[in-house]
Scaffold this motif. Structure first.
Motif, mmCIF file in Angstrom:
data_model
loop_
_atom_site.group_PDB
_atom_site.id
_atom_site.type_symbol
_atom_site.label_atom_id
_atom_site.label_comp_id
_atom_site.label_asym_id
_atom_site.label_seq_id
_atom_site.Cartn_x
_atom_site.Cartn_y
_atom_site.Cartn_z
ATOM 1 N N MET A 293 0.832 -1.207 0.000
ATOM 2 C CA MET A 293 0.000 0.000 0.000
ATOM 3 C C MET A 293 0.862 1.249 0.000
ATOM 4 O O MET A 293 0.474 2.286 -0.576
ATOM 5 C CB MET A 293 -0.920 -0.003 1.222
ATOM 6 N N ALA A 294 2.038 1.184 0.598
ATOM 7 C CA ALA A 294 2.937 2.338 0.609
ATOM 8 C C ALA A 294 3.338 2.742 -0.806
ATOM 9 O O ALA A 294 3.496 3.931 -1.103
ATOM 10 C CB ALA A 294 4.181 2.031 1.441
ATOM 11 N N THR A 295 3.483 1.769 -1.696
ATOM 12 C CA THR A 295 3.842 2.107 -3.076
ATOM 13 C C THR A 295 2.720 2.894 -3.750
ATOM 14 O O THR A 295 2.987 3.767 -4.589
ATOM 15 C CB THR A 295 4.142 0.839 -3.896
ATOM 16 N N LEU A 296 1.468 2.604 -3.394
ATOM 17 C CA LEU A 296 0.336 3.284 -4.014
ATOM 18 C C LEU A 296 0.064 4.650 -3.378
ATOM 19 O O LEU A 296 -0.428 5.560 -4.042
ATOM 20 C CB LEU A 296 -0.923 2.414 -3.904
ATOM 21 N N VAL A 297 0.391 4.790 -2.085
ATOM 22 C CA VAL A 297 0.133 6.042 -1.378
ATOM 23 C C VAL A 297 1.289 7.029 -1.555
ATOM 24 O O VAL A 297 1.085 8.215 -1.843
ATOM 25 C CB VAL A 297 -0.103 5.769 0.124
ATOM 26 N N VAL A 298 2.517 6.544 -1.392
ATOM 27 C CA VAL A 298 3.688 7.414 -1.415
ATOM 28 C C VAL A 298 4.228 7.589 -2.829
ATOM 29 O O VAL A 298 4.717 8.669 -3.191
ATOM 30 C CB VAL A 298 4.786 6.837 -0.480
ATOM 31 N N GLY A 299 4.149 6.540 -3.647
ATOM 32 C CA GLY A 299 4.725 6.576 -4.988
ATOM 33 C C GLY A 299 4.301 7.776 -5.819
ATOM 34 O O GLY A 299 5.160 8.474 -6.393
ATOM 35 N N PRO A 300 2.993 8.080 -5.922
ATOM 36 C CA PRO A 300 2.587 9.224 -6.748
ATOM 37 C C PRO A 300 3.182 10.558 -6.281
ATOM 38 O O PRO A 300 3.545 11.406 -7.106
ATOM 39 C CB PRO A 300 1.063 9.227 -6.609
ATOM 40 N N SER A 422 -2.765 4.430 6.112
ATOM 41 C CA SER A 422 -2.713 5.401 7.200
ATOM 42 C C SER A 422 -1.308 5.541 7.769
ATOM 43 O O SER A 422 -0.742 6.637 7.820
ATOM 44 C CB SER A 422 -3.683 4.998 8.305
ATOM 45 N N VAL A 423 -0.719 4.428 8.188
ATOM 46 C CA VAL A 423 0.562 4.476 8.906
ATOM 47 C C VAL A 423 1.709 4.877 7.988
ATOM 48 O O VAL A 423 2.507 5.764 8.329
ATOM 49 C CB VAL A 423 0.839 3.119 9.572
ATOM 50 N N MET A 424 1.803 4.242 6.806
ATOM 51 C CA MET A 424 2.914 4.575 5.920
ATOM 52 C C MET A 424 2.752 5.993 5.367
ATOM 53 O O MET A 424 3.751 6.690 5.128
ATOM 54 C CB MET A 424 2.999 3.564 4.786
ATOM 55 N N GLY A 425 1.508 6.426 5.172
ATOM 56 C CA GLY A 425 1.294 7.819 4.780
ATOM 57 C C GLY A 425 1.763 8.779 5.855
ATOM 58 O O GLY A 425 2.355 9.828 5.567
ATOM 59 N N ALA A 426 1.501 8.431 7.129
ATOM 60 C CA ALA A 426 1.942 9.270 8.237
ATOM 61 C C ALA A 426 3.466 9.287 8.347
ATOM 62 O O ALA A 426 4.068 10.335 8.630
ATOM 63 C CB ALA A 426 1.320 8.775 9.540
ATOM 64 N N VAL A 427 4.106 8.142 8.125
ATOM 65 C CA VAL A 427 5.576 8.071 8.147
ATOM 66 C C VAL A 427 6.154 8.992 7.071
ATOM 67 O O VAL A 427 7.109 9.740 7.305
ATOM 68 C CB VAL A 427 6.049 6.619 7.939
ATOM 69 N N PHE A 428 5.565 8.934 5.879
ATOM 70 C CA PHE A 428 6.041 9.768 4.776
ATOM 71 C C PHE A 428 5.874 11.251 5.100
ATOM 72 O O PHE A 428 6.799 12.057 4.899
ATOM 73 C CB PHE A 428 5.269 9.408 3.503
ATOM 74 N N ALA A 429 4.701 11.630 5.612
ATOM 75 C CA ALA A 429 4.452 13.035 5.940
ATOM 76 C C ALA A 429 5.436 13.531 7.001
ATOM 77 O O ALA A 429 5.967 14.646 6.902
ATOM 78 C CB ALA A 429 3.019 13.209 6.415
ATOM 79 N N MET A 449 10.516 9.706 0.827
ATOM 80 C CA MET A 449 10.369 8.419 0.132
ATOM 81 C C MET A 449 11.386 7.404 0.657
ATOM 82 O O MET A 449 11.047 6.250 0.964
ATOM 83 C CB MET A 449 10.574 8.663 -1.362
ATOM 84 N N GLN A 450 12.638 7.824 0.770
ATOM 85 C CA GLN A 450 13.689 6.909 1.216
ATOM 86 C C GLN A 450 13.438 6.422 2.643
ATOM 87 O O GLN A 450 13.591 5.229 2.945
ATOM 88 C CB GLN A 450 15.048 7.599 1.114
ATOM 89 N N ARG A 451 13.040 7.320 3.524
ATOM 90 C CA ARG A 451 12.805 6.917 4.920
ATOM 91 C C ARG A 451 11.573 6.020 5.034
ATOM 92 O O ARG A 451 11.559 5.072 5.834
ATOM 93 C CB ARG A 451 12.650 8.159 5.797
ATOM 94 N N THR A 452 10.553 6.321 4.253
ATOM 95 C CA THR A 452 9.351 5.490 4.290
ATOM 96 C C THR A 452 9.673 4.059 3.884
ATOM 97 O O THR A 452 9.234 3.098 4.532
ATOM 98 C CB THR A 452 8.270 6.056 3.359
#
Length: 475
Positions: A293-300, A422-429, A449-452
């Protein structure tokens, strides 16, 4: 002469059985495709729905959430219900409900009626998703289970990849109602194939019919609904309502466990969690789904903010993951059949670790290729993991519990996706370090992106350790 006639009759019977198996598998594959399309195609219609109904984005996003919540809260219960009343009967009902609800959604004159139709459609999809895996052992030989699981995984990925483009074409042509009406002919085709080719439900005359656990069903559905809402409400902002929902979910799970321990015919047999392989299958599925899910949330955000791609280019690059997963599904099944489900599971998790590490390590200067190659490795490895993991879990339980196990596997995946968003989006933010990501510098987005994906790689390593320990510790 008599022997020749007998052999001819036997050959004909064998061909008929094989054709029936292919027809049954086609019906199951189409069911998975439709359930997946139900999520991905609706996403692109939200702006048009807001205009059509004069509603806010917060209101129309429930067109997606209502469908996902219905699936997440009910998938275990409908899987178990199939074990109790008959999987064929329930799957036929689920397909009919999905097709009918799609027609109702396409004709809906108000947003409220559309949301009701989406809840019904989600209930039908929950039945379809839960029971397709459970039927595999009934329609294909054991030595080909992995290939059948791979085909179903491929169809799920095809639905995810096809949904946005198909939805966009339909909205640009006939309009938003077509994304619901299109399900009707395909749903009826799946219903025809299932009715004609799926084996009849068989129960021994002296076998007692197990009771259906209604208290457990209500508690689990309420707990899962509260958790899913806690993870999705607020669009990334965690407040008092989210915390209250998490507390309610935790309390509901505690009550659910207490009820299941005393139930004569529990919805979830808690003893299965003492089997390390089965427990590991569910736990690892949740972890790696969060990573996907992180690839779909953070990738764009990375593709647009750090690499400067336009909307069309972002959409094209993001589709690489689902396309690779679709292409890898059937080969993954062959690998699982040939080398065994457990070694293939470990191999898939190892490949996912490599992909996540590369996403965390490669600088933005590597460009689109530096994103696409790791994503291809990660998603192909995920296809191998999912196919092998599902095969291992479904072949480890008896026929009387396949529906419930299939529901649990789908639930663990859905919870991983909801949690990951939710969680990986929060990590990215948090890693980007600014309140408005749209205004962040390319360097900040690349660092986020790298840290996520550093966190993602850690999650997959935990999954590797869990899977390896379960494999080594099982008697």
């Amino acid at each position: 002469m008599k022997t020749d006639r007998l052999e001819m009759r036997m050959d004909g019977a064998g061909a008929e059985v094989a054709a029936s198996g292919r027809g049954a598998l086609a019906g199951l594959a189409l069911s998975v495709l439709l359930a997946s399309l139900g999520t991905s195609a609706a996403n692109v219609a939200l702006p048009d729905l807001a205009v059509a109904f004069g509603a806010s984005f917060q209101a129309v996003q429930w067109v997606v959430l209502a469908y996902l919540l219905a699936i997440t809260t009910l998938i275990v219960s409908v899987g178990r219900l199939g074990d109790v009343i008959g999987r064929r009967r329930l799957l036929l009902a689920g397909l009919a409900l999905f097709a009918g609800a799609s027609a109702l959604g396409g004709a809906a004159p108000t947003l409220a009626l559309l949301l009701a139709a989406r809840v019904l459609q989600g209930l039908g999809a929950a039945v379809m998703m839960a029971l397709t895996l459970a039927f595999v052992a009934d329609v294909v030989p054991r030595e080909r289970t992995g290939r059948a699981m791979g085909l179903l995984g491929t169809m799920s990925a095809v639905g995810t990849a096809l949904g946005p483009s198909l939805g966009g074409l339909l909205i640009a042509g006939p309009g938003w109602r077509a994304i619901f009406f299109i399900n009707l002919p395909f749903g009826l085709a799946a219903l025809y194939l299932a009715r004609r080719h799926l084996p009849q439900d068989v129960r021994r005359a002296d076998a007692p019919r197990p009771a259906f656990d209604i208290p457990g069903t209500l508690l689990l559905a309420g707990s899962l609904g509260a958790y899913a809402l806690a993870m999705t409400l607020g669009r990334g902002h965690f407040g008092g309502l989210n915390l209250a929902l998490l507390v309610a979910a935790a309390a509901g799970v505690a009550l659910f466990v207490a009820v299941e321990r005393r139930a004569a015919s529990p919805l979830v047999a808690l003893g299965m969690f003492r089997d390390r392989l089965l427990a590991a299958s569910l736990g690892t599925s949740l972890l790696v789904s969060a990573v996907v899910m992180a690839t779909l949330v953070v990738g764009p955000f990375y593709l647009a903010g750090a690499l400067g791609l336009g909307a069309a280019q972002v959409g094209l690059v993001v589709s690489v993951g689902p396309v690779v997963a679709a292409l890898a599904g059937v080969p993954a099944g062959r690998i699982a059949d040939r080398f065994g489900a457990q070694p293939a599971t470990i191999a898939g998790l190892t490949g996912m670790t490599v992909g996540a590490v590369l996403l965390a390590a490669l600088p933005a200067a590597s460009g689109v290729a530096g994103y696409v190659v790791p994503i291809a490795i990660l998603t192909a490895s995920y296809a191998l993991f999912q196919t092998a993991n599902n095969t291992a879990a479904m072949t480890a339980v008896g026929a009387e519990r396949r529906g419930a196990m299939s529901g649990m596997l789908n639930l663990s995946r859905n919870l991983g996706l909801v949690t990951g968003a939710s969680v990986m989006g929060a990590v990215f933010a948090a890693a980007v370090g600014v309140a408005d990501i749209a205004g962040a510098t390319p360097e900040a987005v690349a660092a986020g992106m790298q840290r996520t994906f550093g966190v993602a790689a850690g999650l997959v390593l935990v999954a590797v350790a869990v899977a390896a320990r379960a494999r080594g510790g099982r008697a």
